[in-house]
Design a protein around this motif. Structure first.
Motif, short mmCIF file in Angstrom:
data_model
loop_
_atom_site.label_atom_id
_atom_site.label_comp_id
_atom_site.label_asym_id
_atom_site.label_seq_id
_atom_site.Cartn_x
_atom_site.Cartn_y
_atom_site.Cartn_z
N LYS A 30 2.62 -8.45 35.68
CA LYS A 30 2.11 -7.49 34.69
C LYS A 30 0.92 -8.08 33.97
CE LYS A 30 5.21 -4.22 35.03
NZ LYS A 30 4.65 -3.28 36.04
N GLN A 31 0.42 -9.16 34.49
CA GLN A 31 -0.60 -9.92 33.76
C GLN A 31 -2.01 -9.39 33.98
OE1 GLN A 31 -0.65 -12.90 31.66
NE2 GLN A 31 1.29 -11.90 31.24
N HIS A 32 -2.24 -8.14 33.65
CA HIS A 32 -3.62 -7.68 33.59
C HIS A 32 -4.12 -7.92 32.17
CE1 HIS A 32 -6.76 -4.21 33.70
NE2 HIS A 32 -7.30 -5.41 33.77
N VAL A 33 -4.88 -8.96 32.04
CA VAL A 33 -5.33 -9.37 30.72
C VAL A 33 -6.74 -8.84 30.50
CG1 VAL A 33 -5.82 -11.32 29.22
CG2 VAL A 33 -3.96 -11.44 30.89
N GLN B 28 -0.56 -19.71 37.78
CA GLN B 28 -0.87 -20.43 39.00
C GLN B 28 -2.15 -19.94 39.66
OE1 GLN B 28 0.78 -23.15 40.50
NE2 GLN B 28 1.53 -23.15 38.40
N ALA B 29 -2.42 -18.68 39.45
CA ALA B 29 -3.65 -18.12 40.04
C ALA B 29 -4.27 -17.19 39.02
CB ALA B 29 -3.34 -17.36 41.32
N LEU B 30 -5.58 -17.32 38.89
CA LEU B 30 -6.28 -16.50 37.90
C LEU B 30 -7.46 -15.82 38.57
CD1 LEU B 30 -6.69 -15.69 34.91
CD2 LEU B 30 -8.11 -17.71 34.68
N LEU B 31 -7.47 -14.52 38.49
CA LEU B 31 -8.61 -13.78 39.02
C LEU B 31 -9.40 -13.23 37.83
CD1 LEU B 31 -6.16 -13.44 41.20
CD2 LEU B 31 -7.79 -11.92 42.29
N ILE B 32 -10.72 -13.37 37.91
CA ILE B 32 -11.54 -12.98 36.76
C ILE B 32 -12.64 -12.04 37.22
CG2 ILE B 32 -13.01 -13.81 34.88
CD1 ILE B 32 -11.67 -16.52 35.21
N LEU C 66 -2.93 -15.51 27.17
CA LEU C 66 -3.17 -16.00 28.53
C LEU C 66 -3.50 -17.49 28.51
CD1 LEU C 66 -3.63 -15.42 31.59
CD2 LEU C 66 -6.02 -15.07 31.02
N THR C 67 -4.33 -17.86 27.54
CA THR C 67 -4.73 -19.26 27.44
C THR C 67 -3.51 -20.15 27.26
OG1 THR C 67 -6.67 -18.44 26.30
CG2 THR C 67 -6.37 -20.81 26.34
N GLN C 68 -2.60 -19.66 26.42
CA GLN C 68 -1.38 -20.42 26.20
C GLN C 68 -0.60 -20.61 27.51
OE1 GLN C 68 0.94 -18.62 23.14
NE2 GLN C 68 0.55 -20.41 21.85
N LYS C 69 -0.54 -19.55 28.28
CA LYS C 69 0.18 -19.63 29.56
C LYS C 69 -0.52 -20.57 30.51
CE LYS C 69 2.60 -15.26 29.56
NZ LYS C 69 2.26 -13.86 29.56
N MET C 70 -1.81 -20.52 30.47
CA MET C 70 -2.57 -21.40 31.34
C MET C 70 -2.34 -22.84 30.94
SD MET C 70 -5.94 -19.03 31.38
CE MET C 70 -7.16 -20.27 31.73
N GLN D 221 2.96 -15.44 37.59
CA GLN D 221 2.18 -16.62 38.02
C GLN D 221 0.74 -16.25 38.32
OE1 GLN D 221 4.49 -18.08 41.31
NE2 GLN D 221 5.37 -19.71 40.06
N ILE D 222 0.55 -15.02 38.71
CA ILE D 222 -0.82 -14.58 38.97
C ILE D 222 -1.27 -13.68 37.84
CG2 ILE D 222 0.06 -12.72 40.47
CD1 ILE D 222 -2.60 -12.96 42.01
N ALA D 223 -2.47 -13.92 37.37
CA ALA D 223 -2.99 -13.12 36.27
C ALA D 223 -4.38 -12.63 36.63
CB ALA D 223 -3.06 -13.95 34.99
N PHE D 224 -4.69 -11.47 36.12
CA PHE D 224 -6.02 -10.91 36.37
C PHE D 224 -6.70 -10.73 35.02
CE2 PHE D 224 -7.88 -8.83 40.25
CZ PHE D 224 -9.17 -8.87 39.79
N LEU D 225 -7.78 -11.44 34.82
CA LEU D 225 -8.50 -11.36 33.56
C LEU D 225 -9.74 -10.49 33.77
CD1 LEU D 225 -9.05 -12.29 30.65
CD2 LEU D 225 -10.10 -14.33 31.59
#
Lengths: 734, 176, 282, 485, 204
Positions: free
Chosen positions: A175-178, A398-402, A388-392, A149-153
């Motif tokens: 595991k969402q380090h994009v 739910q949370a995206l850090l950029i 990631l875009t697809q997931k978004m 739910q949380i991703a880091f771009l």
């Protein structure tokens, strides 16, 4: 030398000896004054601090991923200028323009200096207390975020920042380090790995007698331009090597070529096979080549290749003969090769030449194994962003850090990234400048600049063994309300994981981590001494061993490029400027004002078009053109450029910002927005060179702002004289 | 100096004035000298001036002084300034180069010549000064005035001589 | 005093420069060699110069009016001679870093009405900003057009807070109406020479570099002390058979690459360029 | 007015009638008192045209002042000058104005030395023109300086810093030469004016009287004063002529000393001097017509005088044309390829219009002066004299701009460079400034030399006494002819 | 007609011209080592400092070498205001003056770890480069002149002042007047040389 940070901070404070404000007065202040300016002294400085004399501090440049060691000249608490760090194996005491401009990113008048919160559709400044509170609520111990739910771009990231970031995500089980890089070379890497067994081999330019470059701008914006330039200088000394460059649009490197060939975009692989065809006539080459390759190459005789690529049959023979006569050689390739739907096979075909020529082990080596794989740089890819875009879109995120990337600006419009962003309920940007992506976030956290923060980095291309590069502050922070990237993550992490409580700040975390790695570097020094030496030198080195490369030759299919249609009769090449890259440096006035070398244009975007084509279409310099692709259209002024294939137009990336401060906005247009949705079949990466466009004149003509005058030839004056290389008396030294 | 009286006669015709002057020259009045006669006229009348005693003009002597000393001191000044402590060497030229210095020396030659001429002229013309009380505005218009200084006792005799040549006016100041 | 000075040192004042062995007894004569074969045109020197010398960023409009302030510029030429003879630049582009040539017989020097530009003892073509009245005669007379005039009051415009914190305190920020130019990073040389003098020595080769030479990734720019015969730059000048005080160089051998730009105008520049090489067999 | 040739069968008679009789410069009936009256009247009540000219000049000047203030505050950048084009109109117009000044000296000094008496009614205003054009030229030196507030650095004055100007710079020569020229011309003008100021003093009242009294220094026209005055005046005239030549030669060295293509020409000094005389003469013709009308000087500024002036102008124009062509020829046959390219560029490049404009205005137009109608029609003559001056201005533009646009260094060539409105504003303002000062001068000081016209009348009368006038054209003199300008 | 007057005038002009050449710069530096105002109206304004530092106590009564506190003068362009811990080094050991108001202020700054905002008294224009190091090295270390003479030449008799006040002109002519003189190269040596006269040595 450096005892504790308290003293250090005092030294780094900006003090008023011949204060900057007074410096501005310049010639204005012509009188002797008394009692007007203030002069302060340090409270308790280090002994080596002498007012009026600059002190150099070692650090690492973060302007691109090359990881050059730099030194900052610090005087009266201000960092004034950056130089290369001679200790660094990569920069060797040299520095490029992009690196120099890092001080301008630091002192930029448009830097963000307070946290900002999106309230009622607009970003408003808030206090750090409030920002911490929001972070705590959303991400802290009570956070309900789970797993992906949380991703880091982020952009390409290495060192302890990467470690910390992944630990941070771990605390949620994510595991969402994009990693996203708009100029991703993932296709090229994949193909190289497929042929040579490593993604990024080490090139020994100085040993090569001949470099055959297919659109690789290794001197301008390759994987490590400063190092490559240093090596290139050695390559030019006796015995002088020859550079042959084949590309549709002349890059900076192409400008240095002994022979430059314009080629039809996307046919490089075919040309490579054609050259291979010539080479394989010689039995000593063909011996080690499997039959399937021989079968493949057989179809590409000179005339066929010449028809497809636009390179004369004689030239194909000449290139092959040159390669044949000048061994060892080196074949390199750049985005012009792999930026196509069949980029992978195109690239593989080019790399094939290296194997046929037997360059493995001579001019091509495998990089040394890094002892800390968790610290190695993450290559950014387009595919990761697309996923990631697809997931978004689907609401999974739910949370995206950029941080460190600006996809709203650099992603092609067909990806609809900014629309997808609206579906994410909590978006945090950690930036130094309010760019387009940060502008769409809910919470924007101001980061310390690269001149103010601690960090470690690992270079993507490590020519001399293994290095851990140390970044350290060169001055006290300019704005009290800015924080380091590590500090922000640690603030949250401490609340989620008890074992981080030992680290009050990122500095202590980093020091502990580096000291912990001491045994690997076989240092006998005390912990503090080890750390101090690391800070002083700016780099921790370890003699790694280069690895051998494999040779995986297999069947390849290199298709002919898509024919130009009447609707879109031109190939479109987005050129990468060495100083602007993907546009992240457009806010630096020095870079905006330093003329792009090939065109000498400043502060603008332009369309390069061959003079012949322009004459046919009655286009003059400065005519405002509309570039229409299947995806969209943009406008830019025409510039007549002889170094381009006549069916091709080219436009530089990096301009066309709508946000990012006064220097970036209102300059040029953004070609990312007209990129066609063509992807590499093998890796799924966006094919940057696969767009086709139509050109239309608007009838408007504007001045092209450039350094070049009305003429670009020498008119019989001996300004730049050229001598035949075989006549020259060259030595190693001069 | 003994007491002197002044008389002024105005003539419309230069020939008459010349006649008056000729007569004055030969009048034989005791104590009277031609040096005491002054002509005032709207334009220069060299033919009348010749009838007076020769009055030398020394202006050009001073002009000569000016053109000699001006450029020499000027050249020394320029060369000395060029050779002063903060001398500034210029690429391709000596620090004290003559051809360019000659240009300024030439200008100073002209300037000092002109200035010396002007200054000496003003001194020779006794300007600035006061007009004599007998000054008549018509001498700046179309009359020629003959002004004679003499002892008061000789004035009637002189007035008579002047009056013989159709003056438009004779006026005297006998009080001085 | 001055007159006696004039008479005593007459010989010195009447010496025409440059002459042979002009710097034989002088501790310093700064000079450069730029290898056009290794210059890759990357602009690192340009940006380094902006950073070191407080050069103003003028913006698009003024750049377009020809009012840019780059003390060193990378020129890019195509083709040979009068025009490009081929459709494509087959032998690449021709890059030329052009900065003040620090001419020994600089055309700019004798024409400055106030003596704001003159020749320094270490062979540099100086520009004293606070003496300059802005007649621009020097620029008019400079054949290389490497003098830059402050058309606007850049201090007010070019460094919005806090960009001015980057300004080098050793270099004046020039106000409107004065001419400026490359100084061979005088502030660096000055500091180095002062330190060396305190130590009772002369600067070692490579101890002080100009910002452009220090940054140059390919080390195409060699900077040093020509008066020191052992310095790299002096050895290169010698090897390239370029004599400072000659306007026509006698080359004894073929294939010697050193030349000075527009040497025929008798400017005696302090920068030697090495000819760009191309393998015409390729 | 033509002579009827057919009525005289013998050729020698024709020759005698056509050439021997000489028109008198002034009419026979001008009395000394009348001269005083006419000239003094010009100080009182000119025609309304005076005020129109004066106030339009004032308006132009005010605009120029506005431009300068704007430039002073913002920097030279507002003039759109740039790196190669560093001088622009400022220096071009500077040369123009300084050139304008030279004919005043020609008329007042050279013609005085050779006793050409026809100069007498017109030399005063032309000399005033010299003075004011020099002031205007000096203004451009100021305007073009980047730091005008430090202009005094150019002047050699003993100073605390012990730093002198650079005496090798043509600009310092300029400053000194202009300073010398201005001082000398001003003194020459003033010296020559003293007897006239005395006349004014004797006829004025009130504040004006005080002014004239102060300025006339107590002149009373004694034989000693006249004697010294004449000698001094002649001496100064002898200085002024070489001075004028040197000043414009020095201005030419601004260019000739430099290495720029198109400037590095040996014939520049005489070329500049002749150009100066040329534009000055046509300027004098312009002012002749204007003053004649505005101040009703018909009796003194007569057709025979104008005729002589025009002939002189034509002769000078031809010499200038020759020198111009010689300049091109030497460049063309020389081996300086860059200079040759510059010449070709002038004629065919971005500024070809201005080049051919100059050729037309300054080389072709003078031939119209050969037409008798033109010489006698004041309106046409006024226009032609203005065209000649425009041509000479274009010549200065031609010297400056194309050379900068295409100098030795191809990278910095410019094309289509054009001055900004600020530069044009200041050029216009300079015309305003000059006209304003000149008109003011004519209103305050006698612009026709009274005592010298009296001398002229006196000499004519003496001649008349010796022999009766033989001219049948005597009636031409002093009569207004061909309409008024 | 007065020949005498004319001649007088002419020689006046000549003399003026000659004076301009032969005269020294109009502002004189005074003899080396002069410690008071040179009388050319060069006295600067009184500058109020955050702490009224008594130079007369330190340099005068106690005869502390100037460079004990202004320690950078021998190795940097600037002589430097002493760092705060330099002050504390002594004053921590001097409890007897601890209660004086100025010392109290000093301790206040120290406790807050705040630098003292001194006002510049000798502030040259921004285009001037003055190198303390070279002057100190030359006159103090090489020529072995007394320190108060070396510093005092430009700064005046600081030992007689409380807070420093500018007493010398510090103008260019003033600088040049000294550079023009010949100074001994070294103590005991008879070789002399004058200061440099190149613009770029002082102008940046």
């Amino acid at each position: 030398m450096i005892k504790h940070t308290m003293d250090r901070r005092d030294f780094l404070r900006v003090l008023g000896i011949s204060g900057a404000a007074a410096t501005l007065a310049g010639c204005g202040n012509t009188a002797i004054e008394s009692g007007v300016e203030e002069v302060m002294s340090y409270v308790h400085p280090q002994d080596f601090v002498v007012p009026g004399i600059g002190v150099f501090y070692a650090s690492t440049c973060t302007q691109c991923g090359s990881g050059c060691g730099i030194m900052g000249k610090v005087r009266e608490g201000r960092v004034l200028k950056l130089e290369g760090n001679p200790e660094s194996g990569i920069s060797g005491g040299k520095i490029c323009g992009l690196g120099q401009a890092a001080v301008q990113a630091h002192y930029n008048p448009d830097r963000l200096h307070t946290p900002m919160l999106n309230m009622d559709g607009g970003l408003v400044p808030i206090s750090w207390d409030r920002a911490s509170q929001i972070l705590d609520e959303r991400l802290g111990a009570k956070s309900s975020l789970q797993g992906d739910q949380i991703a880091f771009l982020s952009g390409g990231m290495s060192g302890h920042q990467r470690v910390l970031l992944e630990n941070f995500l771990d605390s949620y089980g994510s595991k969402q380090h994009v990693c996203y890089d708009a100029l991703s070379d993932a296709t090229g890497r994949a193909a190289t790995k497929a042929v040579l067994g490593t993604e990024q081999p080490l090139w020994d330019l100085s040993k090569s007698r001949l470099i055959l470059s297919f659109g690789s701008d290794f001197l301008g914006n390759g994987v490590s331009p400063v190092y490559m330039a240093r090596e290139f200088a050695k390559f030019r000394k006796a015995p002088r090597g020859t550079l042959i460059q084949i590309e549709p649009r002349m890059t900076l490197t192409g400008g240095n070529a002994d022979r430059w060939y314009p080629i039809k975009p996307g046919t490089e692989g075919i040309l490579a096979l054609g050259i291979a065809h010539d080479l394989l006539q010689h039995p000593e080459f063909s011996g080690s080549v499997p039959q399937e390759v021989l079968d493949l190459v057989k179809n590409y005789d000179r005339e066929t290749v010449s028809d497809i690529t636009g390179i004369g049959a004689d030239s194909v023979r000449l290139i092959a003969a040159q390669l044949w006569n000048n061994s060892p050689s080196l074949v390199v390739a750049g985005p012009a090769v792999y930026g196509h739907a069949y980029g992978f096979s195109n690239m593989a075909a080019v790399q094939l030449l290296n194997i046929i020529l037997g360059n493995r082990g001579k001019t091509l080596q495998g990089q040394a194994e890094h002892p800390f794989p968790q610290m190695t740089p993450t290559p950014g890819t387009y595919r990761a962003l697309a996923e990631l875009t697809q997931k978004m879109q689907s609401g999974q995120c739910q949370a995206l850090l950029i941080t460190g990337t600006n996809p709203v600006f650099t992603s092609p419009s067909q990806l609809a990234f900014s629309e997808a962003m609206k579906k994410v309920p909590f978006k945090v940007a950690m930036v130094t400048h309010l760019d387009e992506t940060a502008g769409q976030c809910d919470l924007v956290l101001p980061l310390l600049s690269a001149m103010e923060d601690f960090g470690t980095h690992v270079a993507d291309y490590q020519p001399e063994g293994v290095e851990v590069l140390i970044q350290q502050p060169l001055m006290e922070k300019l704005y009290p309300d800015t924080r380091g990237f590590g500090d922000i993550l640690l603030d949250v992490l401490r609340k989620r994981k008890a074992d981080y409580a030992a680290f009050p700040d990122y500095y202590s975390y980093l020091k502990a981590a580096v000291v912990k790695a001491k045994p690997v570097f076989q240092s006998e020094e005390s912990d503090d001494r080890f750390w101090e030496t690391a800070l002083m030198k700016g780099v921790i080195k370890w003699q790694g061993k280069t690895t051998a490369l494999e040779a995986k030759l297999g069947a390849l299919e290199v298709p002919n490029p898509r024919e130009l249609s009447t609707d879109y009769p031109f190939y479109f090449i987005p050129s990468i400027r060495p100083d602007m890259r993907d546009g992240r440096h457009a806010h630096l006035p020095w870079l905006q004002e330093s003329p792009e070398t090939m065109t000498t244009i400043v502060w603008d975007s332009w369309v390069e078009i061959h003079p012949k084509t322009a004459a046919e279409m009655q286009i003059k310099e400065g005519d405002v053109l509309v570039l229409q692709s299947a995806t969209g259209s943009i406008q830019a002024k025409a510039y007549l450029f002889p170094g381009i294939q006549p069916d091709t137009v080219s436009m530089p990336l990096g301009q066309g910002h709508t946000q990012m401060g006064r220097y970036a906005t209102g300059v040029g247009a953004n070609p990312y927005k007209i990129m066609d949705a063509v992807f590499d079949a093998h890796t799924g990466e966006l094919a940057l060179h696969a767009t086709r466009v139509a050109i239309r004149k608007t009838g408007d003509n504007q001045m092209v702002v450039k350094d070049e005058g009305p003429t670009n030839v020498q008119h019989g004056q001996k300004l730049v004289a050229t001598l035949s290389a075989d006549q020259a008396r060259l030595s190693q030294e001069i | 100096m003994s007491k002197q009286a002044v008389t002024l006669a105005l003539y419309a015709d230069p020939d008459e004035a010349a006649g008056a002057l000729k007569e004055l020259r030969n009048c034989g009045v005791p104590g009277f000298k031609m040096d005491d006669v002054i002509i005032k006229s709207p334009i220069d009348h060299p033919e009348l001036s010749e009838l007076l005693n020769h009055r030398p003009v020394y202006i050009q002597l001073f002009t000569l002084l000016g053109v000699l000393f001006g450029p020499t001191t000027g050249l020394v000044l320029i060369a000395s300034a060029q050779a002063s402590f903060i001398y500034q060497s210029r690429g391709g030229r000596p620090i004290v180069p003559f051809p360019p210095d000659m240009v300024l020396t030439y200008e100073l030659f002209i300037l000092s010549g002109v200035l010396m001429t002007v200054i000496s002229t003003f001194i020779a013309m006794k300007l600035p000064g006061n007009r004599s009380p007998l000054y008549n505005a018509s001498v700046s218009e179309d009359k020629i005035g003959i002004l004679v200084k003499a002892k008061p006792e000789n004035i009637p005799q002189i007035d008579e001589i002047l009056g013989r040549h159709n003056p438009t006016e004779i006026k005297g100041d006998h009080t001085r | 005093m001055s007159l006696s000075n004039l008479i005593q040192n007459w010989q010195m004042f009447r010496t025409r420069r440059p002459y042979e062995d002009q710097y034989k007894d002088a501790p310093y004569k700064w000079a450069m060699v730029i290898d056009l074969d290794t210059c890759i045109g990357c602009n690192a020197c340009t940006v380094a110069c902006y950073a070191e010398n407080n050069l103003a960023v003028v913006g698009k409009e003024r750049f377009g009016k020809g009012q840019a302030m780059h003390w060193i510029r990378i020129e890019r030429y195509w083709g040979e001679g009068e025009e490009m003879k081929t459709d494509f630049p087959e032998r690449g582009a021709q890059y030329l870093p052009m900065l003040c040539q620090q001419c020994e017989a600089a055309p700019c020097e004798p024409v400055c009405p106030v003596g704001a530009t003159h020749h320094s003892a270490d062979g540099l073509n100086t520009q004293v900003y606070n003496r300059c009245v802005g007649s621009r005669y020097c620029s008019a007379n400079c054949p290389y057009k490497v003098r830059y005039f402050n058309w606007w009051n850049y201090p007010e415009r070019a460094w919005p807070n806090p960009l001015e914190l980057q300004l080098n305190p050793d270099v004046t920020v020039r106000s409107k109406g004065v001419m400026e130019k490359c100084t061979f990073c005088m502030q660096r040389l000055r500091a180095g020479m002062d330190k060396a003098k305190t130590d009772g020595r002369i600067l070692a080769d490579g101890e002080v570099l100009t910002a452009c030479a220090q940054a140059c990734p390919t080390s195409a720019i060699t900077f040093g002390n020509l008066a020191d015969k052992k310095s790299k730059v002096a050895r290169m000048w010698k090897k390239q058979q370029v004599d400072l005080a000659k306007n026509v160089q006698d080359k004894t051998e073929e294939g010697i690459r050193g030349y000075r730009v527009l040497e025929e105008l008798n400017t005696y520049p302090s920068i030697v360029y090495l000819e760009r090489l191309r393998n015409f067999a390729a | 007015m033509s002579h009827s040739v057919h009525s005289h069968p013998q050729l020698d008679v024709q020759i005698e009638r056509k050439f021997v009789p000489k028109a008198k410069d002034l009419g026979p009936d001008v009395s000394w008192a009348q001269i005083n009256k006419d000239v003094l009247r010009s100080l009182e009540k000119p025609r309304p045209a005076f005020w129109i000219i004066f106030f339009s000049a004032l308006a132009l000047f005010s605009f120029g002042v506005y431009c300068e203030v704007y430039q002073y505050q913002n920097g030279m950048g507002v003039a759109d000058l740039n790196n190669p084009q560093v001088w622009g109109l400022y220096i071009a117009t500077f040369i123009f104005w300084i050139g304008m000044g030279h004919s005043g000296t020609l008329l007042s000094a050279l013609l005085h030395i050779i006793h050409a008496d026809w100069r007498k009614p017109i030399y005063r205003y032309s000399e005033a023109m010299t003075t004011f054009t020099l002031l205007t030229a000096a203004l451009f030196v100021m305007v073009h300086l980047g730091r005008v507030w430090q202009f005094y650095y150019v002047v050699a004055y003993p100073n605390e810093r012990w730093v002198w100007p650079n005496f090798t710079s043509p600009l310092v020569w300029d400053a000194t030469a202009i300073g010398t020229y201005l001082t000398s011309s001003l003194l020459f003008l003033y010296m020559g004016m003293i007897p006239d100021l005395a006349i004014c003093r004797d006829n004025a009242r009130g504040a004006r009287r005080a002014l004239y009294k102060f300025l006339s220094l107590g002149w009373q026209g004694t034989d000693r004063q006249w004697g010294n005055f004449k000698v001094a005046y002649m001496t100064m005239a002898c200085f002024l002529m070489p001075l004028a030549v040197s000043v414009h030669s020095i201005v030419s060295t601004d260019f000739a000393v430099s290495q720029n293509p198109g400037w590095h020409v040996t014939s520049f000094p005489p070329y500049f001097v002749l150009g100066a005389l040329y534009s000055g003469c046509s300027g004098i013709i312009t002012l002749f017509i204007v003053l004649r009308y505005v101040f009703r000087f018909e009796a003194y500024m007569t057709q025979p005088i104008l005729n002589k002036l025009i002939k002189m102008t034509f002769a000078i124009a031809m010499v200038w044309t020759y020198l111009d062509l010689i300049e091109y020829a030497t460049t063309w046959y020389g081996s300086d390829e860059v200079a040759k390219a510059d010449l070709v560029y002038r004629a065919t490049g971005d500024y070809a219009l201005q080049f051919w404009g100059m050729i037309f205005c300054a080389m072709v137009m003078p031939f119209t002066l050969l037409i008798r109608y033109v010489r006698h029609n004041y309106t046409v003559l006024l226009i032609i004299s203005l065209i000649l001056n425009l041509g000479m201005w274009l010549e200065r533009f031609q010297i400056i701009t194309p050379t900068f646009a295409k100098s030795h260094y191809p990278w910095t060539w410019t094309s289509h460079w054009w001055p900004s409105w600020v530069q044009w504003g200041m050029v216009a303002g300079s015309f305003g400034w000059f006209t304003m000062l000149f008109m003011l001068y004519c209103k305050i000081f006698p612009s026709v030399s009274m005592y010298e016209v009296k001398e002229m009348v006196h000499e004519q009368n003496l001649e008349g006494k010796l022999a009766q006038p033989v001219s049948e054209h005597a009636h031409e003199a002093g009569l207004p002819e061909g309409g008024q300008a | 007609m007065s020949y005498a007057k004319t001649l007088l005038l002419w020689f006046l002009m000549l003399w003026m011209g000659a004076t301009t050449v032969w005269a020294e710069p109009f502002v004189q530096g005074g003899p080396i080592g002069s410690q008071t105002s040179d009388g050319y109206n060069a006295l600067g304004p009184v500058v109020e400092q955050p702490i009224e530092f008594p130079h007369n106590r330190h340099a005068g009564d106690m005869k502390i070498n100037c460079m004990y506190c202004h320690t950078y003068a021998r190795r940097s362009n600037v002589s430097g205001i002493p760092r705060l811990d330099k002050c504390m080094g002594c004053h921590n050991l001097l409890p007897q003056v601890r209660d004086k108001p100025r010392i109290k202020k000093l301790f206040e700054y120290w406790d807050n770890k705040q630098p003292v905002p001194w006002k510049k008294v000798h502030d040259l224009p921004d285009f001037v480069r003055f190198n303390h190091e070279r002057h100190i090295q030359r006159f103090y270390f090489q020529e072995k002149r007394p320190v108060r003479e070396v510093c005092g030449y430009c700064h005046g008799d600081i030992a007689s002042m409380t807070t420093a006040r500018r007493v010398k002109a510090l103008s260019m002519g003033w600088c040049v007047s000294c550079h023009e003189k010949d100074h001994l190269e070294k103590v005991g040596s008879s070789v002399t040389s004058h200061g440099p006269n190149d613009c770029w040595l002082c102008h940046k």
